[in-house]
Design a protein around this motif. Structure first.
Motif, PDB file in Angstrom:
ATOM      1  N   GLY A 105      72.127  62.437  45.333  1.00 17.12           N
ATOM      2  CA  GLY A 105      71.658  61.753  46.545  1.00 17.12           C
ATOM      3  C   GLY A 105      70.302  62.253  47.004  1.00 17.12           C
ATOM      4  N   SER A 106      69.917  61.807  48.192  1.00 17.74           N
ATOM      5  CA  SER A 106      68.596  62.103  48.727  1.00 17.74           C
ATOM      6  C   SER A 106      68.650  63.397  49.513  1.00 17.74           C
ATOM      7  N   ARG A 107      67.893  64.368  49.098  1.00 18.96           N
ATOM      8  CA  ARG A 107      67.891  65.652  49.828  1.00 18.96           C
ATOM      9  C   ARG A 107      66.441  66.018  50.143  1.00 18.96           C
ATOM     10  N   GLY A 108      65.935  67.135  49.627  1.00 14.52           N
ATOM     11  CA  GLY A 108      64.557  67.529  49.940  1.00 14.52           C
ATOM     12  C   GLY A 108      63.548  66.483  49.473  1.00 14.52           C
ATOM     13  N   VAL A 109      62.456  66.341  50.231  1.00 16.21           N
ATOM     14  CA  VAL A 109      61.468  65.297  49.948  1.00 16.21           C
ATOM     15  C   VAL A 109      60.059  65.861  49.724  1.00 16.21           C
ATOM     16  N   GLY A 140      72.551  54.313  51.635  1.00 10.87           N
ATOM     17  CA  GLY A 140      72.364  55.271  52.716  1.00 10.87           C
ATOM     18  C   GLY A 140      73.536  56.192  52.815  1.00 10.87           C
ATOM     19  N   HIS A 141      73.317  57.385  53.316  1.00 13.49           N
ATOM     20  CA  HIS A 141      74.463  58.212  53.623  1.00 13.49           C
ATOM     21  C   HIS A 141      74.168  58.980  54.891  1.00 13.49           C
ATOM     22  N   ALA A 142      75.177  59.058  55.718  1.00 15.50           N
ATOM     23  CA  ALA A 142      74.981  59.789  56.962  1.00 15.50           C
ATOM     24  C   ALA A 142      75.395  61.216  56.722  1.00 15.50           C
ATOM     25  N   LEU A 155      70.904  59.282  59.417  1.00  8.67           N
ATOM     26  CA  LEU A 155      71.275  58.360  58.353  1.00  8.67           C
ATOM     27  C   LEU A 155      70.073  58.270  57.426  1.00  8.67           C
ATOM     28  N   ILE A 156      70.290  58.615  56.162  1.00 10.44           N
ATOM     29  CA  ILE A 156      69.184  58.618  55.199  1.00 10.44           C
ATOM     30  C   ILE A 156      69.319  57.382  54.320  1.00 10.44           C
ATOM     31  N   ALA A 157      68.267  56.561  54.317  1.00 13.37           N
ATOM     32  CA  ALA A 157      68.282  55.347  53.493  1.00 13.37           C
ATOM     33  C   ALA A 157      67.180  55.450  52.450  1.00 13.37           C
ATOM     34  N   LEU A 182      62.910  67.607  40.935  1.00 18.14           N
ATOM     35  CA  LEU A 182      62.492  69.018  40.941  1.00 18.14           C
ATOM     36  C   LEU A 182      63.527  69.866  40.205  1.00 18.14           C
ATOM     37  N   GLU A 183      64.814  69.630  40.514  1.00 16.98           N
ATOM     38  CA  GLU A 183      65.868  70.432  39.884  1.00 16.98           C
ATOM     39  C   GLU A 183      65.881  70.228  38.368  1.00 16.98           C
ATOM     40  N   GLU A 184      65.682  68.980  37.940  1.00 16.52           N
ATOM     41  CA  GLU A 184      65.661  68.709  36.491  1.00 16.52           C
ATOM     42  C   GLU A 184      64.529  69.500  35.824  1.00 16.52           C
ATOM     43  N   ARG A 239      75.038  65.524  58.123  1.00 15.67           N
ATOM     44  CA  ARG A 239      74.668  66.459  59.150  1.00 15.67           C
ATOM     45  C   ARG A 239      73.578  67.339  58.554  1.00 15.67           C
ATOM     46  N   ARG A 240      72.469  67.453  59.225  1.00 13.78           N
ATOM     47  CA  ARG A 240      71.416  68.252  58.643  1.00 13.78           C
ATOM     48  C   ARG A 240      70.988  69.320  59.636  1.00 13.78           C
ATOM     49  N   ALA A 241      70.907  70.495  59.187  1.00 15.80           N
ATOM     50  CA  ALA A 241      70.432  71.585  60.030  1.00 15.80           C
ATOM     51  C   ALA A 241      69.090  72.043  59.502  1.00 15.80           C
ATOM     52  N   ILE A 260      73.016  85.246  38.841  1.00 11.08           N
ATOM     53  CA  ILE A 260      72.682  84.374  39.978  1.00 11.08           C
ATOM     54  C   ILE A 260      73.768  83.310  40.087  1.00 11.08           C
ATOM     55  N   VAL A 261      74.255  83.100  41.297  1.00  2.00           N
ATOM     56  CA  VAL A 261      75.244  82.034  41.521  1.00  2.00           C
ATOM     57  C   VAL A 261      74.529  80.886  42.228  1.00  2.00           C
ATOM     58  N   GLY A 262      74.531  79.708  41.578  1.00  2.00           N
ATOM     59  CA  GLY A 262      73.935  78.518  42.196  1.00  2.00           C
ATOM     60  C   GLY A 262      72.674  78.083  41.487  1.00  2.00           C
ATOM     61  N   ALA A 263      72.765  76.955  40.761  1.00  2.00           N
ATOM     62  CA  ALA A 263      71.583  76.396  40.092  1.00  2.00           C
ATOM     63  C   ALA A 263      70.979  75.292  40.944  1.00  2.00           C
ATOM     64  N   GLY A 264      70.725  75.592  42.215  1.00  2.00           N
ATOM     65  CA  GLY A 264      69.924  74.717  43.080  1.00  2.00           C
ATOM     66  C   GLY A 264      68.481  75.215  42.991  1.00  2.00           C
ATOM     67  N   PRO A 265      67.596  74.679  43.827  1.00  2.00           N
ATOM     68  CA  PRO A 265      66.194  75.106  43.766  1.00  2.00           C
ATOM     69  C   PRO A 265      66.022  76.622  43.946  1.00  2.00           C
ATOM     70  N   VAL A 266      66.799  77.217  44.840  1.00  2.00           N
ATOM     71  CA  VAL A 266      66.617  78.653  45.130  1.00  2.00           C
ATOM     72  C   VAL A 266      67.079  79.507  43.945  1.00  2.00           C
ATOM     73  N   GLY A 267      68.270  79.221  43.421  1.00  2.00           N
ATOM     74  CA  GLY A 267      68.790  80.008  42.301  1.00  2.00           C
ATOM     75  C   GLY A 267      67.920  79.872  41.067  1.00  2.00           C
ATOM     76  N   ALA A 309      73.047  85.581  45.470  1.00  2.00           N
ATOM     77  CA  ALA A 309      73.911  84.494  45.954  1.00  2.00           C
ATOM     78  C   ALA A 309      73.015  83.352  46.418  1.00  2.00           C
ATOM     79  N   ALA A 310      72.886  82.334  45.573  1.00  2.00           N
ATOM     80  CA  ALA A 310      72.068  81.147  45.904  1.00  2.00           C
ATOM     81  C   ALA A 310      72.986  79.933  45.891  1.00  2.00           C
ATOM     82  N   ASP A 311      74.162  80.117  46.512  1.00  2.00           N
ATOM     83  CA  ASP A 311      75.190  79.068  46.432  1.00  2.00           C
ATOM     84  C   ASP A 311      75.157  78.138  47.641  1.00  2.00           C
TER      85      ASP A 311
HETATM   86  C1  LIG Z   1      71.814  65.033  53.003  1.00  3.20           C
HETATM   87  C2  LIG Z   1      70.783  66.121  52.881  1.00  3.20           C
HETATM   88  C3  LIG Z   1      69.466  65.835  53.169  1.00  3.20           C
HETATM   89  C4  LIG Z   1      68.502  66.837  53.084  1.00  3.20           C
HETATM   90  N1  LIG Z   1      67.203  66.521  53.376  1.00  3.20           N
HETATM   91  C5  LIG Z   1      66.244  67.469  53.287  1.00  3.20           C
HETATM   92  C6  LIG Z   1      64.867  67.187  53.571  1.00  3.20           C
HETATM   93  O1  LIG Z   1      64.516  66.064  53.897  1.00  3.20           O
HETATM   94  N2  LIG Z   1      63.976  68.178  53.466  1.00  3.20           N
HETATM   95  C7  LIG Z   1      64.350  69.441  53.078  1.00  3.20           C
HETATM   96  O2  LIG Z   1      63.487  70.315  52.976  1.00  3.20           O
HETATM   97  N3  LIG Z   1      65.611  69.723  52.799  1.00  3.20           N
HETATM   98  C8  LIG Z   1      66.567  68.803  52.898  1.00  3.20           C
HETATM   99  N4  LIG Z   1      67.876  69.119  52.630  1.00  3.20           N
HETATM  100  C9  LIG Z   1      68.189  70.520  52.332  1.00  3.20           C
HETATM  101  C10 LIG Z   1      67.947  70.895  50.883  1.00  3.20           C
HETATM  102  O3  LIG Z   1      68.620  69.987  50.042  1.00  3.20           O
HETATM  103  C11 LIG Z   1      68.481  72.343  50.702  1.00  3.20           C
HETATM  104  O4  LIG Z   1      67.733  73.170  51.573  1.00  3.20           O
HETATM  105  C12 LIG Z   1      68.348  72.860  49.295  1.00  3.20           C
HETATM  106  O5  LIG Z   1      69.100  72.136  48.363  1.00  3.20           O
HETATM  107  C13 LIG Z   1      68.821  74.325  49.295  1.00  3.20           C
HETATM  108  O6  LIG Z   1      68.698  74.815  47.982  1.00  3.20           O
HETATM  109  P1  LIG Z   1      69.667  75.987  47.497  1.00  3.20           P
HETATM  110  O7  LIG Z   1      69.263  76.268  46.100  1.00  3.20           O
HETATM  111  O8  LIG Z   1      69.656  77.086  48.496  1.00  3.20           O
HETATM  112  O9  LIG Z   1      71.133  75.393  47.590  1.00  3.20           O
HETATM  113  P2  LIG Z   1      71.787  74.106  46.924  1.00  3.20           P
HETATM  114  O10 LIG Z   1      70.764  73.116  46.529  1.00  3.20           O
HETATM  115  O11 LIG Z   1      72.875  73.692  47.860  1.00  3.20           O
HETATM  116  O12 LIG Z   1      72.429  74.695  45.593  1.00  3.20           O
HETATM  117  C14 LIG Z   1      73.557  75.503  45.594  1.00  3.20           C
HETATM  118  C15 LIG Z   1      74.170  75.462  44.217  1.00  3.20           C
HETATM  119  O13 LIG Z   1      75.246  76.387  44.197  1.00  3.20           O
HETATM  120  C16 LIG Z   1      76.300  75.846  43.475  1.00  3.20           C
HETATM  121  N5  LIG Z   1      77.524  76.531  43.940  1.00  3.20           N
HETATM  122  C17 LIG Z   1      78.026  76.542  45.186  1.00  3.20           C
HETATM  123  N6  LIG Z   1      79.127  77.317  45.251  1.00  3.20           N
HETATM  124  C18 LIG Z   1      79.290  77.819  43.996  1.00  3.20           C
HETATM  125  C19 LIG Z   1      80.265  78.697  43.416  1.00  3.20           C
HETATM  126  N7  LIG Z   1      81.246  79.221  44.127  1.00  3.20           N
HETATM  127  N8  LIG Z   1      80.149  78.990  42.108  1.00  3.20           N
HETATM  128  C20 LIG Z   1      79.140  78.474  41.359  1.00  3.20           C
HETATM  129  N9  LIG Z   1      78.215  77.643  41.863  1.00  3.20           N
HETATM  130  C21 LIG Z   1      78.282  77.314  43.170  1.00  3.20           C
HETATM  131  C22 LIG Z   1      76.254  74.344  43.775  1.00  3.20           C
HETATM  132  O14 LIG Z   1      76.869  73.575  42.737  1.00  3.20           O
HETATM  133  C23 LIG Z   1      74.760  74.096  43.853  1.00  3.20           C
HETATM  134  O15 LIG Z   1      74.215  73.681  42.612  1.00  3.20           O
HETATM  135  C24 LIG Z   1      68.858  68.143  52.692  1.00  3.20           C
HETATM  136  C25 LIG Z   1      70.190  68.425  52.383  1.00  3.20           C
HETATM  137  C26 LIG Z   1      71.143  67.432  52.465  1.00  3.20           C
HETATM  138  C27 LIG Z   1      72.578  67.758  52.138  1.00  3.20           C
END
Ligand SMILES: Cc1cc2nc3c(=O)[nH]c(=O)nc-3n(C[C@H](O)[C@H](O)[C@H](O)COP(=O)(O)OP(=O)(O)OC[C@H]3O[C@@H](n4cnc5c(N)ncnc54)[C@H](O)[C@@H]3O)c2cc1C
Length: 279
Positions: free
Chosen positions: A63-67, A271-273, A206-208, A129-131, A275-277, A30-37, A180-182
């Motif tokens: 920083g501030s991401r998912g809530v 705060g940080h501004a 802008l997220i504060a 959550l990630e921790e 782009r969020r999709a 698995i590539v990517g240790a975010g929530p999905v990976g 691919a969870a990158d």
């Molecule tokens: C500013 C901001 C605000 C947000 N606010 C919200 C919100 O309010 N509510 C909400 O639901 N969601 C929010 N999100 C979205 C949420 O954070 C993402 O949907 C979530 O993190 C996706 O999880 P993921 O595991 O798919 O990817 P990510 O969390 O992006 O994890 C991807 C991982 O892959 C790793 N990686 C990338 N490329 C490589 C590579 N080539 N080799 C090895 N590792 C790699 C990265 O280091 C990272 O750890 C926000 C996001 C941002 C940026």
């Protein structure tokens, strides 16, 4: 740097294959240790499948991401074995209020029925959550490789080969299956010509994160066109550690650098501004 959270630093260990100059093969990489990976890694281990999890970083997301975690997400976190920690640390809420300018025009209550195990919603910063997911991965024997950046992927007839960069140079491994969870901008999906399906709306916020001890109820408040941010929306959520998250809608054409400057009228401590999709 946050006042309320110390980012963990996970140890990089040079992979054995790199030391041996060998190419090992694994059932699942698995590539990517975010929530999905990490969720995928935990599920694999719960099915007895060995997993190697690669991440280019060595900490949780910054920083501030998912809530918010709704019922279905909490059920999944229960399955993964981290929900008790999420609920214990997070802020439970059931009531949401919507305002037009200064007037409340709608509210809802997600009060769970008596036999529901979990509250309607939990608010918790994504880094917590990630921790908890990292801890669970380690507990279940996921082989986590920090500071391992995948630089290219080659399809083979019976799997894939990955080229990986570490602080000690590059090495290769093979996998029967690659997840691919990158992240949203996934270079791996791009490289493999894979698309993501879903609806996207383009906006900037802008997220504060305001650290504040306040006697406000733990409710979600949403404003359309409030007097303190005319013609846009604002969202307020209570998170753990007395952090109040405020999302100011800026519009797609806003300049993030301008918005971050002091004196724009937002009461932001940190705060940080961005782009969020939303998909
Ligand atoms: C500013 C901001 C605000 C947000 N606010 C919200 C919100 O309010 N509510 C909400 O639901 N969601 C929010 N999100 C979205 C949420 O954070 C993402 O949907 C979530 O993190 C996706 O999880 P993921 O595991 O798919 O990817 P990510 O969390 O992006 O994890 C991807 C991982 O892959 C790793 N990686 C990338 N490329 C490589 C590579 N080539 N080799 C090895 N590792 C790699 C990265 O280091 C990272 O750890 C926000 C996001 C941002 C940026």
């Amino acid at each position: 740097m946050l006042k309320t959270y110390a980012y963990p630093k996970y140890a990089y260990v040079q992979p054995q294959e790199q030391k041996d100059r060998s190419v090992a093969r694994y059932p699942v990489v698995i590539v990517g240790a975010g929530p999905v990976g990490m969720a995928a890694a935990i599920d694999c281990r719960l099915h007895g499948i060995p997993v190697v999890l690669l991440d280019e970083d060595d900490t949780v997301s910054i920083g501030s991401r998912g809530v918010c975690y709704a019922k279905r997400a909490l059920e999944i976190l229960d399955r993964l074995g981290v929900c008790d920690r999420v609920v214990a640390k997070g802020v439970s809420w059931n009531v949401g209020r919507t305002f037009f300018r200064e007037e409340e025009v709608f509210n809802f209550n997600l009060l769970p029925e008596p036999d529901h195990k979990r509250p309607g919603m939990i608010n918790l910063q994504q880094y917590y959550l990630e921790e908890y997911l990292v801890d669970r991965c380690v507990e279940l024997g996921v082989e986590m490789r920090w500071k391992n950046r995948v630089v290219s992927v080659q399809r083979m007839s019976d799997g894939v080969r990955l080229n990986i960069e570490t602080p000690d140079g590059t090495y290769g491994i093979e996998a029967d299956w690659l997840i691919a969870a990158d992240g949203a901008k996934s270079p791996i999906r791009k490289q493999m010509g894979l698309e993501v399906e879903g609806k996207v709306f383009q906006d900037r916020f802008l997220i504060a994160d305001v650290v504040m001890k306040a006697d406000f109820p733990s409710e979600r408040w949403f404003w359309f066109d409030p007097p303190f941010h005319p013609n846009q929306s604002v969202l307020l959520h209570h998170q753990a550690d007395n952090v109040w998250r405020i999302d100011f809608q800026l519009g797609w054409n806003a300049d993030p650098e301008e918005e971050k400057k002091a004196g724009k009228g937002h009461s932001a401590h940190q705060g940080h501004a961005g782009r969020r999709a939303r998909v």
